[in-house]
Motif scaffolding. Structure first.
Motif, mmCIF file in Angstrom:
data_model
loop_
_atom_site.group_PDB
_atom_site.id
_atom_site.type_symbol
_atom_site.label_atom_id
_atom_site.label_comp_id
_atom_site.label_asym_id
_atom_site.label_seq_id
_atom_site.Cartn_x
_atom_site.Cartn_y
_atom_site.Cartn_z
ATOM 1 N N SER A 273 0.823 -1.208 0.000
ATOM 2 C CA SER A 273 0.000 0.000 0.000
ATOM 3 C C SER A 273 0.859 1.260 0.000
ATOM 4 N N ASP A 274 2.132 1.136 0.429
ATOM 5 C CA ASP A 274 3.026 2.297 0.458
ATOM 6 C C ASP A 274 4.434 1.860 0.068
ATOM 7 N N LEU A 275 4.711 1.847 -1.224
ATOM 8 C CA LEU A 275 6.008 1.390 -1.725
ATOM 9 C C LEU A 275 7.145 2.281 -1.249
ATOM 10 N N CYS A 276 6.891 3.567 -1.096
ATOM 11 C CA CYS A 276 7.943 4.471 -0.620
ATOM 12 C C CYS A 276 8.360 4.109 0.802
ATOM 13 N N ALA A 277 7.380 3.760 1.638
ATOM 14 C CA ALA A 277 7.678 3.457 3.034
ATOM 15 C C ALA A 277 8.515 2.206 3.190
ATOM 16 N N THR A 278 8.319 1.223 2.304
ATOM 17 C CA THR A 278 9.073 -0.027 2.408
ATOM 18 C C THR A 278 10.395 0.022 1.665
ATOM 19 N N GLY A 279 10.619 1.087 0.894
ATOM 20 C CA GLY A 279 11.874 1.191 0.141
ATOM 21 C C GLY A 279 11.864 0.420 -1.162
ATOM 22 N N ASP A 280 10.734 -0.150 -1.556
ATOM 23 C CA ASP A 280 10.656 -0.931 -2.793
ATOM 24 C C ASP A 280 10.347 -0.022 -3.980
ATOM 25 N N ASP A 282 12.458 2.666 -7.244
ATOM 26 C CA ASP A 282 13.691 2.940 -7.980
ATOM 27 C C ASP A 282 13.984 4.430 -8.088
ATOM 28 N N CYS A 283 13.349 5.242 -7.262
ATOM 29 C CA CYS A 283 13.556 6.687 -7.342
ATOM 30 C C CYS A 283 14.975 7.044 -6.890
ATOM 31 N N GLU A 284 15.646 7.842 -7.701
ATOM 32 C CA GLU A 284 17.016 8.235 -7.364
ATOM 33 C C GLU A 284 17.058 9.218 -6.203
ATOM 34 N N GLN A 285 16.086 10.133 -6.144
ATOM 35 C CA GLN A 285 16.148 11.176 -5.122
ATOM 36 C C GLN A 285 14.927 11.173 -4.204
ATOM 37 N N ILE A 286 13.732 11.415 -4.723
ATOM 38 C CA ILE A 286 12.545 11.545 -3.873
ATOM 39 C C ILE A 286 11.453 10.601 -4.364
ATOM 40 N N CYS A 287 10.836 9.862 -3.438
ATOM 41 C CA CYS A 287 9.706 8.985 -3.756
ATOM 42 C C CYS A 287 8.433 9.589 -3.173
ATOM 43 N N VAL A 288 7.402 9.694 -4.003
ATOM 44 C CA VAL A 288 6.113 10.253 -3.581
ATOM 45 C C VAL A 288 5.056 9.152 -3.683
ATOM 46 N N TYR A 294 3.607 4.583 -6.821
ATOM 47 C CA TYR A 294 4.420 5.723 -6.417
ATOM 48 C C TYR A 294 4.867 6.482 -7.657
ATOM 49 N N LYS A 295 5.383 7.687 -7.449
ATOM 50 C CA LYS A 295 6.016 8.423 -8.525
ATOM 51 C C LYS A 295 7.286 9.065 -7.963
ATOM 52 N N ASN A 305 14.280 12.824 -15.274
ATOM 53 C CA ASN A 305 14.560 12.339 -16.626
ATOM 54 C C ASN A 305 13.361 11.593 -17.203
ATOM 55 N N SER A 306 13.439 11.273 -18.479
ATOM 56 C CA SER A 306 12.313 10.633 -19.161
ATOM 57 C C SER A 306 12.040 9.221 -18.656
ATOM 58 N N ASP A 307 13.015 8.594 -17.949
ATOM 59 C CA ASP A 307 12.767 7.273 -17.393
ATOM 60 C C ASP A 307 11.857 7.337 -16.163
ATOM 61 N N GLY A 308 11.557 8.558 -15.691
ATOM 62 C CA GLY A 308 10.664 8.727 -14.559
ATOM 63 C C GLY A 308 11.250 8.339 -13.225
ATOM 64 N N LYS A 309 12.569 8.058 -13.181
ATOM 65 C CA LYS A 309 13.205 7.573 -11.957
ATOM 66 C C LYS A 309 14.430 8.400 -11.568
ATOM 67 N N THR A 310 15.281 8.696 -12.545
ATOM 68 C CA THR A 310 16.543 9.377 -12.250
ATOM 69 C C THR A 310 16.399 10.880 -12.441
ATOM 70 N N CYS A 311 17.337 11.628 -11.851
ATOM 71 C CA CYS A 311 17.319 13.081 -11.907
ATOM 72 C C CYS A 311 18.595 13.593 -12.558
ATOM 73 N N SER A 312 18.495 14.743 -13.198
ATOM 74 C CA SER A 312 19.640 15.288 -13.915
ATOM 75 C C SER A 312 19.753 16.783 -13.669
ATOM 76 N N ALA A 313 21.029 17.235 -13.633
ATOM 77 C CA ALA A 313 21.281 18.673 -13.551
ATOM 78 C C ALA A 313 21.327 19.290 -14.939
ATOM 79 N N CYS A 314 21.261 18.444 -15.980
ATOM 80 C CA CYS A 314 21.286 18.945 -17.366
ATOM 81 C C CYS A 314 19.885 19.380 -17.748
ATOM 82 N N SER A 315 19.530 20.566 -17.386
ATOM 83 C CA SER A 315 18.148 21.009 -17.589
ATOM 84 C C SER A 315 17.984 21.956 -18.771
ATOM 85 N N GLY A 316 18.998 22.042 -19.626
ATOM 86 C CA GLY A 316 18.887 22.900 -20.805
ATOM 87 C C GLY A 316 19.296 24.320 -20.498
#
Length: 501
Positions: A273-280, A282-288, A294-295, A305-316
């Motif tokens: 019921s709460d994937l973020c709480a159990t740690g299950d 693939d979010c690199e930084q923040i799990c909501v 979850y997202k 990033n477009s994979d919906g999991k990792t984050c990038s400082a390359c923001s254009g």
């Protein structure tokens, strides 16, 4: 009370286990969280036990409770998330025990099955488990209706013996369709609330066809996971497995590491019921958390990033232009299945970039005994086209001429004629799994002298001294090594951030 707390007494080992085989209770003993000892094993058989004082009795009873809380071979069981329960499932293992599977390797398969079973909610109205053992013939070790407790299943798995003949995988899958998943064998075929799942484990090329029979199994509503070991035929696994293949096909180098897949299957059967709480997640930084799923999100200053999991400082925006070229080792030591992991690694990096004519451009070069430009900088104007070209890249499968590849990078890849832009930062990512067969020092030095920012990634038998020689300063920030191809995605995450700094 007769119970005395024992905070300072370490738990004793119940058995000395040989290999990884679990120490299971004898037939008839109840076992839910670990081996339980009958009281007769803790109390002396002689009449002197009647004279045992109360403190000794309390000590023994406390010890019994302590032992019951310990898992296989006296080790603590792996914790499961308190918010996790397993889906009610009809699960059938289809296990290859052909002559290529040595007895000690077959024991590892039994450990893997036991570990998966330990993570399930087993019961007549929960998950039922059956096992099909196959080689030239098929043996129904036990049906979905045979064992209704976890203890019974674990004991039955321990008694399975290898058949040690041929490899009739198609025949085994047909047996699953016609018998294992039938009403008569305990399958709940008329209820939509119960999933039907088959886990196929094999280490070779089947002696019969699997494509058609696997398609029939999937059409009958059976979700199929295919696990390949060692020199397995990967094409066969893809013919067997359900879609999406990335989620249903797994490969391990040897039976000694098959147990590492346990967590994946525990997750596959888990309703949380709460994937973020159990740690299950693939979010690199923040799990909501959201209901049932979850997202992912990113910290301030980063972009998802477009994979919906990792984050990038390359923001254009201004200053984000980049010419990036991959130099990829395609030597025969890499092996085809690992080369596919390398492609995923490349596309993982590409996902972190803002690809356009004014921002990031990507080129790709593969090398072995010779050098081949897969595509130059600027040929593809968006990430989708780059990733499609990477997936189509064929494997060269020869030697390892890293020095020649570095020279090509200097002379051709970063030239204007091949799409490089004057004044735009140049980044090279060199990926290799072994020692170079030629001299790399001069070319490595020249690349850095020209201002190229060089990252070196090594796997397996790569030589760390060579990686350091290729890498830009500070070297510790520009070279990476892992012994296992399956962990290169972790390096990819680190590279995503470093490329953008």
């Amino acid at each position: 009370s007769l119970l005395v707390p024992l905070p300072s007494v370490p738990p004793p080992a119940l058995h000395t286990c040989q290999g990884l085989a679990p120490c299971l209770p004898e037939e008839g003993q109840v076992n839910t969280s670990g081996p339980r000892l009958p009281l007769a094993t803790l109390h002396p058989a002689s009449s002197s036990s009647a004279a045992m004082d109360k403190s000794s009795s309390a000590l023994l009873l406390s010890l019994l409770l302590l032992l019951q809380s310990y898992g296989v071979c006296g080790a603590p069981p792996q914790p499961r998330g308190t918010l996790c329960r397993t889906k009610p499932t009809d699960l059938v293992f289809i296990i290859d025990s052909s002559r290529s599977v040595r007895p000690q390797e077959f024991e590892k398969v039994k450990v893997f099955m036991s570990r998966v079973i330990e993570g399930l909610d087993v019961g007549p109205n929960a998950t039922r488990v059956g096992v099909i053992n196959y080689a030239s013939a098929v043996k129904n070790e036990f049906s979905l209706k045979t064992h209704q407790t976890k203890a019974g299943l674990l004991q039955a798995v321990q008694k399975i013996e290898p058949l040690s003949t041929g490899t009739m995988t198609g025949l085994a899958i047909q047996f699953a369709i016609s018998r294992a998943f039938s009403d008569s064998e305990g399958a709940r075929v008329r209820s939509p609330n119960f999933n039907k799942v088959a886990i196929v484990v094999t280490d070779g090329r089947p002696q019969d066809g699997v494509q058609d029979v696997s398609a029939r199994a999937r059409a009958a509503g059976i979700e199929i996971f295919a696990i390949g070991v060692g020199r397995v035929d990967m094409h066969t696994l893809r013919q067997i497995a359900s879609e999406p293949l990335d989620d249903h096909v797994d490969y391990v180098e040897s039976y000694s590491v098959i147990e590492k897949l346990t967590h994946k299957f525990q997750e596959a059967f888990c309703v949380v019921s709460d994937l973020c709480a159990t740690g299950d997640h693939d979010c690199e930084q923040i799990c909501v958390s959201t209901p049932g799923t979850y997202k992912c999100a990113c910290k301030e200053g980063f972009t998802l990033n477009s994979d919906g999991k990792t984050c990038s400082a390359c923001s254009g925006g201004s200053g984000s232009a980049l010419d990036l070229v991959f130099l990829i080792d395609g030597s025969k030591s890499v092996r085809p299945e690992n080369f596919e992991l390398v492609k995923k690694f490349i596309n993982q990096i590409v996902d972190s970039l803002e690809v356009s004519e004014k921002q990031a451009q990507v080129g790709l070069v593969q090398y072995s005994s010779s050098v081949r430009q897969e595509f130059p900088l600027g040929q593809f104007k968006n990430k989708k086209d780059i990733k499609a070209a990477v997936k189509k890249m064929s494997y060269m499968e020869k030697g390892t001429m890293t020095g020649q590849a570095l020279k090509y990078l200097i002379d051709s890849s970063f030239s204007i004629v091949n799409g490089a832009r004057p004044g735009v930062p140049k980044v090279g990512i060199v990926f290799t799994d072994g020692r170079s067969q030629d001299y790399i020092t001069d070319a490595a030095k020249k690349a850095k002298d020209l201002g190229f920012r060089m990252f070196a990634v090594g796997v397996g038998n790569a030589v760390e001294d060579e990686l350091r020689e290729i890498a830009s300063e500070p070297v510790a920030e520009h070279y990476f090594y892992t012994a296992d191809f399956r962990t290169i995605s972790k390096i990819g995450k680190k590279l995503q951030m470093k490329i953008c700094i």
